[in-house]
Design an enzyme around this catalytic site. Sequence first.
Site, PDB file in Angstrom:
ATOM      1  N   GLY B  12      -1.810  -4.216   3.060  1.00  0.00           N
ATOM      2  CA  GLY B  12      -2.204  -2.809   3.144  1.00  0.00           C
ATOM      3  C   GLY B  12      -2.581  -2.297   1.767  1.00  0.00           C
ATOM      4  N   ARG B  26      -9.643  -5.540 -18.057  1.00  0.00           N
ATOM      5  CA  ARG B  26      -9.931  -5.173 -19.443  1.00  0.00           C
ATOM      6  C   ARG B  26      -8.946  -5.807 -20.424  1.00  0.00           C
ATOM      7  NH1 ARG B  26     -12.533   0.950 -19.076  1.00  0.00           N
ATOM      8  NH2 ARG B  26     -14.379   0.235 -17.959  1.00  0.00           N
ATOM      9  N   ARG B  73      -6.229  -9.078   6.138  1.00  0.00           N
ATOM     10  CA  ARG B  73      -5.210 -10.033   6.538  1.00  0.00           C
ATOM     11  C   ARG B  73      -5.900 -11.359   6.804  1.00  0.00           C
ATOM     12  NH1 ARG B  73      -2.662  -6.156  10.274  1.00  0.00           N
ATOM     13  NH2 ARG B  73      -1.555  -4.774   8.841  1.00  0.00           N
ATOM     14  N   ASP B 104       5.224  -7.462  -0.254  1.00  0.00           N
ATOM     15  CA  ASP B 104       6.068  -8.640  -0.083  1.00  0.00           C
ATOM     16  C   ASP B 104       5.296  -9.833   0.488  1.00  0.00           C
ATOM     17  OD1 ASP B 104       8.963  -9.633  -0.003  1.00  0.00           O
ATOM     18  OD2 ASP B 104       8.276 -10.042   2.036  1.00  0.00           O
ATOM     19  N   THR B 126       2.061  -1.470  -3.010  1.00  0.00           N
ATOM     20  CA  THR B 126       2.353  -1.071  -1.636  1.00  0.00           C
ATOM     21  C   THR B 126       2.965   0.323  -1.678  1.00  0.00           C
ATOM     22  OG1 THR B 126       3.847  -1.406   0.243  1.00  0.00           O
ATOM     23  CG2 THR B 126       4.518  -2.374  -1.826  1.00  0.00           C
ATOM     24  N   ASP B 128       5.144   1.397   0.305  1.00  0.00           N
ATOM     25  CA  ASP B 128       6.427   1.429   1.006  1.00  0.00           C
ATOM     26  C   ASP B 128       7.655   1.403   0.098  1.00  0.00           C
ATOM     27  OD1 ASP B 128       5.184   1.581   3.441  1.00  0.00           O
ATOM     28  OD2 ASP B 128       5.198  -0.573   3.789  1.00  0.00           O
ATOM     29  N   ASP B 130       9.314  -1.088  -0.877  1.00  0.00           N
ATOM     30  CA  ASP B 130      10.295  -1.920  -0.184  1.00  0.00           C
ATOM     31  C   ASP B 130      10.562  -3.261  -0.861  1.00  0.00           C
ATOM     32  OD1 ASP B 130       7.824  -2.973   0.291  1.00  0.00           O
ATOM     33  OD2 ASP B 130       8.067  -3.207   2.449  1.00  0.00           O
ATOM     34  N   ARG B 172       8.800   0.921   7.537  1.00  0.00           N
ATOM     35  CA  ARG B 172       9.377   0.215   8.669  1.00  0.00           C
ATOM     36  C   ARG B 172      10.809  -0.215   8.389  1.00  0.00           C
ATOM     37  NH1 ARG B 172       4.199  -2.784  10.988  1.00  0.00           N
ATOM     38  NH2 ARG B 172       3.311  -0.707  11.207  1.00  0.00           N
TER      39      ARG B 172
END
Lengths: 322, 322, 322, 322
Positions: B12, B26, B73, B104, B126, B128, B130, B172
């Site tokens: 994502g 750079r 993906r 992850d 990300t 998230d 997480d 999630r």
Amino acid sequence: MGRKIGVLTSGGDSPGMNAAIRAVVRAGIEKGMEVYGISRGYEGLLDGEISQLDRSSVGDIMQRGGTFLMTARSKRFMTEEGQAKAAMMLETFGIDGLVVIGGDGSMRGGLSLAKHGITVMGVPGTIDNDLGYTDYTIGFDTAVATVLDAIGKLRDTSSAHERAVIVEVMGRNCGDIALYSGLTGGAEEVLVPERPFDLNELCRKIVISRNRGKRHNIIIKAEGVDISSAELARQVQEKTGKETKVVILSYLQRGGEPTMRDRLLATLCGVKAAELLADGGSQSKAIGTVNGRIVAYDLEEALQQKRPFDEEMYDMIGVLAK
Amino acid sequence: MGRKIGVLTSGGDSPGMNAAIRAVVRAGIEKGMEVYGISRGYEGLLDGEISQLDRSSVGDIMQRGGTFLMTARSKRFMTEEGQAKAAMMLETFGIDGLVVIGGDGSMRGGLSLAKHGITVMGVPGTIDNDLGYTDYTIGFDTAVATVLDAIGKLRDTSSAHERAVIVEVMGRNCGDIALYSGLTGGAEEVLVPERPFDLNELCRKIVISRNRGKRHNIIIKAEGVDISSAELARQVQEKTGKETKVVILSYLQRGGEPTMRDRLLATLCGVKAAELLADGGSQSKAIGTVNGRIVAYDLEEALQQKRPFDEEMYDMIGVLAK
Amino acid sequence: MGRKIGVLTSGGDSPGMNAAIRAVVRAGIEKGMEVYGISRGYEGLLDGEISQLDRSSVGDIMQRGGTFLMTARSKRFMTEEGQAKAAMMLETFGIDGLVVIGGDGSMRGGLSLAKHGITVMGVPGTIDNDLGYTDYTIGFDTAVATVLDAIGKLRDTSSAHERAVIVEVMGRNCGDIALYSGLTGGAEEVLVPERPFDLNELCRKIVISRNRGKRHNIIIKAEGVDISSAELARQVQEKTGKETKVVILSYLQRGGEPTMRDRLLATLCGVKAAELLADGGSQSKAIGTVNGRIVAYDLEEALQQKRPFDEEMYDMIGVLAK
Amino acid sequence: MGRKIGVLTSGGDSPGMNAAIRAVVRAGIEKGMEVYGISRGYEGLLDGEISQLDRSSVGDIMQRGGTFLMTARSKRFMTEEGQAKAAMMLETFGIDGLVVIGGDGSMRGGLSLAKHGITVMGVPGTIDNDLGYTDYTIGFDTAVATVLDAIGKLRDTSSAHERAVIVEVMGRNCGDIALYSGLTGGAEEVLVPERPFDLNELCRKIVISRNRGKRHNIIIKAEGVDISSAELARQVQEKTGKETKVVILSYLQRGGEPTMRDRLLATLCGVKAAELLADGGSQSKAIGTVNGRIVAYDLEEALQQKRPFDEEMYDMIGVLAK
């Protein structure tokens, strides 16, 4: 001694309602009237939630979304008995002029009070832009700005993933939010309740644009279109093979600081309402903007006007998004 | 002659990925390396979508959301065969160092390449937050800012209508977006996957706050919480009698201009990745920030770290929102 | 019965001060204390502008810029006599703990009260990020966000006109606003009070970047740099032949909704201050954040710490902007 | 074969210029014409910086501020000789229709080309709203939005310090930016070049409002008003005893994402320009909006129209800000 007038907001709130209240209060006081704020719309009116406002009670609210008078739906007011009671409540407070800030239903409520002898000024406060007699309603410009902001964010991520995204916007009978945000947000397709919707044509465009190298597709869909967004996404994905996501903007469109246009329209309408009441007239009016000028029409007649759909803008989307 | 290195974004997208790419390119060129951009993540790597980047190819992108290298993906890359093929493709281009910007799953993909002899630097991209080994991930700060903006808008309209609103945010397994936006957005309640959820307690708080005169209730719910937002709204409305609406922010959280924090983290991580590769090392690393300092841990070990949940912040919400 | 404590904001206001007040009040009440708001900083303290705050008095303020307790400079308080009088005023109200939200001067004011027996908790509220003992101050993140927003706008128009623009930002002794906004805004050059400034080098870079095809040059200059922005523009234009404009952001940097980071830092510092006072301690402290953790140092010692300048970030700008 | 037409942006840039270019290009191609982009305004025209644009060359630019065609002032074009040379250059490229996006000076430049046989369509791109024949110009709405955003930020900090602040906005001959932002931003006073300015009256209002408990005073001053902002601040502070600060918004007003209104106006004007040229006409026109409708007037006559000043709005500020 000037007239006593009331002001209330009713129905779904819209950004700019506070600016309209402020204008009614300050212009009203300037014209020598006493202005009373009625909380929670017709429901609060029935309960006598009425208190006098002075200049400072509307300080620092113009830029705030929502409505500091609050709003509510009122079942009790929908009956003739409720309406008579509401008119009586106004009479009790010595109020014979009322500014109603709201959409179609709220103005119809005002009309029922007009039939009990209250002079009612309708000010068009709704994000939907679905009133026939005025070119724009207060809150519409801000709602479209919120949609444009969302489109900007979704373009980033859709482009990174080469996805299509369906953005569901408000508008049950009127596709104006979809139309304006679609044209000015560079959406590839706009689905509105006023026009039939052809799935195959939509999918054809998506396939063609992908083949031409376009990485993202933004489809704006008004909530009033006769297919759920989830179902539409499923079908588009199946037919085009392109991953298709849904974002439903929902109540986000109701909030936020009003744009200049909404503050301006609210201010001009509010001042006009106060002026008409201060002039002592007893004819109820709907206030709005037509061809860039503030107008005041007979309330009953105004509510009968049908809103035309802007074909030209609709067709332009197809030409410019290609 | 300097090393040849590649950079890709995977999984994502998140705001700040472009700033990270810019820094890798750079700083990498400054250190005498050739830097190659790989489009569409591992999928593009398998297809050889690889081209050299110079300083100007990353001009004016830092402030843009999404990722100009795109992301995807890749099922093919999930097999050992695919991973071997991807490593071979890098070898064909003479690339033996790779910066993977993603979450992850993307870093685990990098780990599999590391086992084929590529030196991999993982940069945590990300929204998230997480990942266990880093205090923050790139995109998290912007995502929370987007949620705060939404809360601000929803507060206006919820307050006008005296409603409760459930704001569903991403997350999630990790409730950090909910936690941070709840604490700093003044939400009354935050529901996260890390903590059990007690409907009665939630409803009690809503009733008590209403009785204390609070007009609106904002409830932030991470998507990973084990009840649908619609069902939760239904139950809350039934139990409290308070009208309760749902807004699902969805992909809005992935877009937008990155905040200063995300640009800074992205820049510092990207520079670090370039430096480590320029130093000629062959150990794969996960880069992140711990206690305000940029760190680089062994990639495999970093991915095994569990993310702790911030109890203190969670408890603070209850104290401060009352 | 819990302790009685006061809270005031002093010196230049900064976004997040309201969030800090809210945290002090609500965490303080939770801990069983009575919390008093003191208006207009030390000036209001001398005048006894002190009133008790409850939970709802700090409702809906977290997201607002400025400070609802207001702030002021106080000449009277600068004398020993004034300080003694201020301490006596607190005593009169039974207040023996005080949270001072402000910058260096405000905290030194607090220190003088500490010497009269008041337990003082300093919370770092200033956009300048110029305190030595804390990594960040409340308001800094928002100020940089405002500068980034301005840079974004100026990039559009500078690029269209192929101009250079000098953006003057706040920071008399501390170049952090310039440094952070320069690095994350993609400025070509950053001038800070901590480093000598070489006009020829600056002009050389502008000429080189123009020759490399760059259309705009953004130069961030902290106000503390020893040349006026107008004079600098004149010299740059003369030496490079490139039209050079000046924009002075001034008080814009003090306003606006606080970012998540500033709300969070303010909340954590405010809670910490309340906790330390509730624990009954009598040692005055300066609260802040070091390596991502909330810390509380001895107030007097904290104010003696020198702020280090981040060489690494400064050098990075040269590398990344090229 | 369709006509060959050119499009250029000239003078100060304004938000929405890109949307206008996009509309000209895409509607032009749809109508069967070839569309050429001319870089750097008339200067680039003289240098032959002309290249054909296709649909995708204007992708993803509508929401960007500035102008991707760039703009410049051209001394060479100000002579008759330069104008003849420019017309010849267009002839060389086979271009006999030209869309000029800019303000009054740019359109007058177009008029001089019209006299050499080029059909010129003027599209009003300037933030100043100072053209007589059109109700609004492209960029004005965005510029006012930027001023409103600044007022919002300054209100926070002025209120915290109980200060007055003078906000200097653009507008040398036309006070519309001041007028619109003042009315919708809740400014206490608006100073415009169209009206004489009475220092004593201004100071009287500030004193009265302070005595009525107002904590901040926002004074909007157009740059064309005949006193420097610094001098005005000095005098106000001396006469009222109220601390008075100055913020000069300057080029910030030129940048930023265009609002919906500006994108819409730009789109409608651009499409109209393309349509008129596609129809094969040879009369040069100025395109704009009057009473909410897109109009096209004879270019020469349009430029002679005087802009009226909106007295009603001006008077309203006094009534509503009290």
